[in-house]
Scaffold this motif. Structure first.
Motif, mmCIF file in Angstrom:
data_model
loop_
_atom_site.group_PDB
_atom_site.id
_atom_site.type_symbol
_atom_site.label_atom_id
_atom_site.label_comp_id
_atom_site.label_asym_id
_atom_site.label_seq_id
_atom_site.Cartn_x
_atom_site.Cartn_y
_atom_site.Cartn_z
ATOM 1 N N VAL A 189 58.994 -32.424 -15.824
ATOM 2 C CA VAL A 189 58.002 -32.374 -14.749
ATOM 3 C C VAL A 189 58.498 -33.145 -13.532
ATOM 4 N N ALA A 190 59.045 -34.337 -13.767
ATOM 5 C CA ALA A 190 59.542 -35.144 -12.641
ATOM 6 C C ALA A 190 60.703 -34.445 -11.941
ATOM 7 N N GLY A 191 61.673 -33.957 -12.707
ATOM 8 C CA GLY A 191 62.859 -33.354 -12.115
ATOM 9 C C GLY A 191 62.570 -32.054 -11.386
ATOM 10 N N ASN A 192 61.848 -31.145 -12.038
ATOM 11 C CA ASN A 192 61.559 -29.862 -11.404
ATOM 12 C C ASN A 192 60.526 -29.998 -10.288
ATOM 13 N N GLY A 193 59.600 -30.940 -10.451
ATOM 14 C CA GLY A 193 58.668 -31.204 -9.355
ATOM 15 C C GLY A 193 59.392 -31.716 -8.122
ATOM 16 N N LEU A 194 60.365 -32.608 -8.330
ATOM 17 C CA LEU A 194 61.155 -33.119 -7.205
ATOM 18 C C LEU A 194 61.976 -32.001 -6.568
ATOM 19 N N VAL A 202 65.815 -26.260 -25.794
ATOM 20 C CA VAL A 202 65.357 -25.449 -24.662
ATOM 21 C C VAL A 202 64.649 -26.312 -23.614
ATOM 22 N N PRO A 203 63.697 -27.171 -23.994
ATOM 23 C CA PRO A 203 63.136 -28.075 -22.969
ATOM 24 C C PRO A 203 64.172 -29.017 -22.377
ATOM 25 N N LEU A 204 65.194 -29.382 -23.176
ATOM 26 C CA LEU A 204 66.258 -30.228 -22.634
ATOM 27 C C LEU A 204 66.999 -29.506 -21.517
ATOM 28 N N ALA A 205 67.168 -28.191 -21.665
ATOM 29 C CA ALA A 205 67.795 -27.410 -20.592
ATOM 30 C C ALA A 205 66.954 -27.468 -19.326
ATOM 31 N N MET A 206 65.618 -27.446 -19.486
ATOM 32 C CA MET A 206 64.749 -27.547 -18.319
ATOM 33 C C MET A 206 64.911 -28.898 -17.631
ATOM 34 N N CYS A 207 65.278 -29.925 -18.407
ATOM 35 C CA CYS A 207 65.503 -31.246 -17.818
ATOM 36 C C CYS A 207 66.824 -31.311 -17.076
ATOM 37 N N THR A 208 67.825 -30.565 -17.541
ATOM 38 C CA THR A 208 69.143 -30.635 -16.920
ATOM 39 C C THR A 208 69.276 -29.736 -15.701
ATOM 40 N N HIS A 209 68.437 -28.720 -15.578
ATOM 41 C CA HIS A 209 68.511 -27.860 -14.393
ATOM 42 C C HIS A 209 68.349 -28.654 -13.097
ATOM 43 N N PRO A 210 67.383 -29.593 -13.007
ATOM 44 C CA PRO A 210 67.298 -30.382 -11.761
ATOM 45 C C PRO A 210 68.564 -31.168 -11.463
ATOM 46 N N LEU A 211 69.316 -31.564 -12.506
ATOM 47 C CA LEU A 211 70.572 -32.255 -12.262
ATOM 48 C C LEU A 211 71.563 -31.330 -11.558
ATOM 49 N N LEU A 212 71.511 -30.053 -11.905
ATOM 50 C CA LEU A 212 72.369 -29.097 -11.215
ATOM 51 C C LEU A 212 71.917 -28.923 -9.766
ATOM 52 N N GLN A 271 62.323 -20.368 -7.897
ATOM 53 C CA GLN A 271 61.642 -19.667 -8.985
ATOM 54 C C GLN A 271 62.015 -20.266 -10.337
ATOM 55 N N LEU A 272 63.295 -20.623 -10.504
ATOM 56 C CA LEU A 272 63.732 -21.253 -11.745
ATOM 57 C C LEU A 272 63.036 -22.598 -11.936
ATOM 58 N N ALA A 273 62.934 -23.384 -10.858
ATOM 59 C CA ALA A 273 62.248 -24.674 -10.955
ATOM 60 C C ALA A 273 60.774 -24.482 -11.301
ATOM 61 N N ALA A 274 60.127 -23.463 -10.709
ATOM 62 C CA ALA A 274 58.723 -23.190 -11.011
ATOM 63 C C ALA A 274 58.557 -22.767 -12.460
ATOM 64 N N SER A 275 59.469 -21.915 -12.953
ATOM 65 C CA SER A 275 59.418 -21.494 -14.348
ATOM 66 C C SER A 275 59.597 -22.672 -15.286
ATOM 67 N N ASN A 276 60.540 -23.553 -14.969
ATOM 68 C CA ASN A 276 60.746 -24.754 -15.783
ATOM 69 C C ASN A 276 59.517 -25.646 -15.780
ATOM 70 N N LEU A 277 58.890 -25.779 -14.617
ATOM 71 C CA LEU A 277 57.715 -26.642 -14.511
ATOM 72 C C LEU A 277 56.560 -26.085 -15.337
#
Length: 374
Positions: free
Chosen positions: A43-48, A312-322, A70-76
């Motif tokens: 939530v913090a990463g994709n929200g940012l 899978v949720p860990l991938a959602m956490c790493t996407h903001p790092l990218l 769109q990817l960030a919204a999907s992750n959120l």
């Protein structure tokens, strides 16, 4: 419980309950705290990331930014479904929200997971086109096309996830007996299952196999081909330094690794777990007692599937790092020079006189994209 197939004897309810209690131990001990931690980070990463896109990007957004948002919204949205699952796995494991919420949670989880897969593929293909065909991309691929493709991706993901509404169901006691659920009476707890009842397992297995092919293997193949071509174009560029090429290579490798280590194993192990459950149900009526029923469980596919449910949720956490990995490019001179260019104009930037110089900016999802993708 229903029989595993036509004409088969039903599996005794006490055998199924004993097996379910044994399998729930991993989720109750390990999975729920992992989901809580991943919820906070995702939530913090994709929200940012969404905040940066909305505040730092000039409108209209170029295609790469549209797909990344769109990817960030999907992750959120996927992250927002984690707290109910964590509460469900918290011991004693029990679903307290009713059948409609169970079906909705399974559908939304599948929808956003598939949406994330599709948007990663869109980002990969957009970056490939930007590097391999920069002039065609800048003149033909417009933000409205990216928005239309994004809407199509959301619709396709919803279509692929729709069968999960029919497979999701509750198992457990009815009425007031559910109130007695506790550590001393786990048999009174309710389970929200997404794999379908025993009679639906053949159909669920076929659906999971189709999902693994259409939502896993095919997008992964497209992503690998796009990133492979993109990597070759960057490595052959004479205008990029070795450090820049290494940074691009790491970003490409990280994107492929995240995809291949989370989404694909999840979809594959989902098929294997359904097959293992089907084999166990076929043998269930012949078990002598609950202990034999528990020993006959195939723990490999089940535990592997549970591990991927955490990956899978860990991938959602790493996407903001990218997303954040390209932040240093926000201060590059070429980007600052290009910010004065109106969106949609096809003017060459001073630092991008040759097509070979374009990849370093086309790889980003920051304001540099606004200046180059149109």
């Amino acid at each position: 419980m229903a029989a595993a197939g036509p004409g088969a004897r039903p599996c005794p309810a006490n055998f199924s309950a004993a097996a379910a209690r044994h399998l729930a131990g991993f989720q109750e001990a390990y999975l729920w705290p992992i989901l809580v931690a991943e919820f906070l980070v995702a939530v913090a990463g994709n929200g940012l990331a969404l905040y940066r896109f909305s505040r730092r990007e000039r409108r209209p957004w170029p295609p790469a930014v549209v797909f990344s948002a769109q990817l960030a919204a999907s992750n959120l949205l996927s992250a927002l479904a984690l707290p109910p699952m964590a509460a469900y796995f918290y011991p004693p494991k029990s679903w307290r929200y009713g059948l409609a919420a169970c079906r909705l949670e399974r559908f939304l989880s599948a929808w956003n997971l598939l949406g994330g897969v599709l948007f990663i593929t869109c980002i990969s293909l957009a970056r490939y086109l930007g590097v391999a065909h920069p002039f065609l991309t800048r003149s033909r691929l417009r933000p409205r096309h990216a928005w239309a493709l994004s809407a199509s991706a959301w619709a396709l993901a919803a279509l692929l996830a729709a069968p999960s509404l029919g497979f999701a169901h509750l198992e457990g006691p009815e009425g007031p007996a559910r109130a007695a659920c506790g550590a001393a009476r786990p048999q009174a707890c309710v389970r929200c299952l997404g794999a379908g009842a025993a009679s639906q397992l053949p159909a669920f297995r076929a659906y999971s196999l189709a999902l693994a092919a259409l939502g896993g293997a095919l997008p992964l193949l497209l992503t690998l081909l796009a990133f492979g071509a993109l990597g070759r174009a960057v490595l052959r560029s004479h205008s990029m330094s070795a450090a820049e090429k290494l940074r691009v290579a790491l970003l490409v490798a990280a994107g492929v690794a995240v995809y291949a280590s989370s989404y694909v194993p999840y979809l594959v192990l989902r098929v294997l777990n359904a097959a293992a459950r089907q084999r166990w149900l076929a043998r269930c009526p012949s078990f002598a007692d609950e202990a034999q029923a528990v020993r006959a469980l195939e723990l490999g596919p089940y535990l592997g599937f549970q591990v991927t449910r955490g990956l899978v949720p860990l991938a959602m956490c790493t996407h903001p790092l990218l997303y954040m990995a390209v932040v240093p490019s926000l201060g590059c001179p070429a980007c600052r020079a290009g910010r004065d260019q109106r969106p949609g104009q096809d003017q060459p930037l001073p630092a991008l006189a040759s097509p070979e110089a374009r990849p370093s900016l086309l790889l980003t999802t920051g304001p540099c994209d606004s200046d180059t993708a149109g």
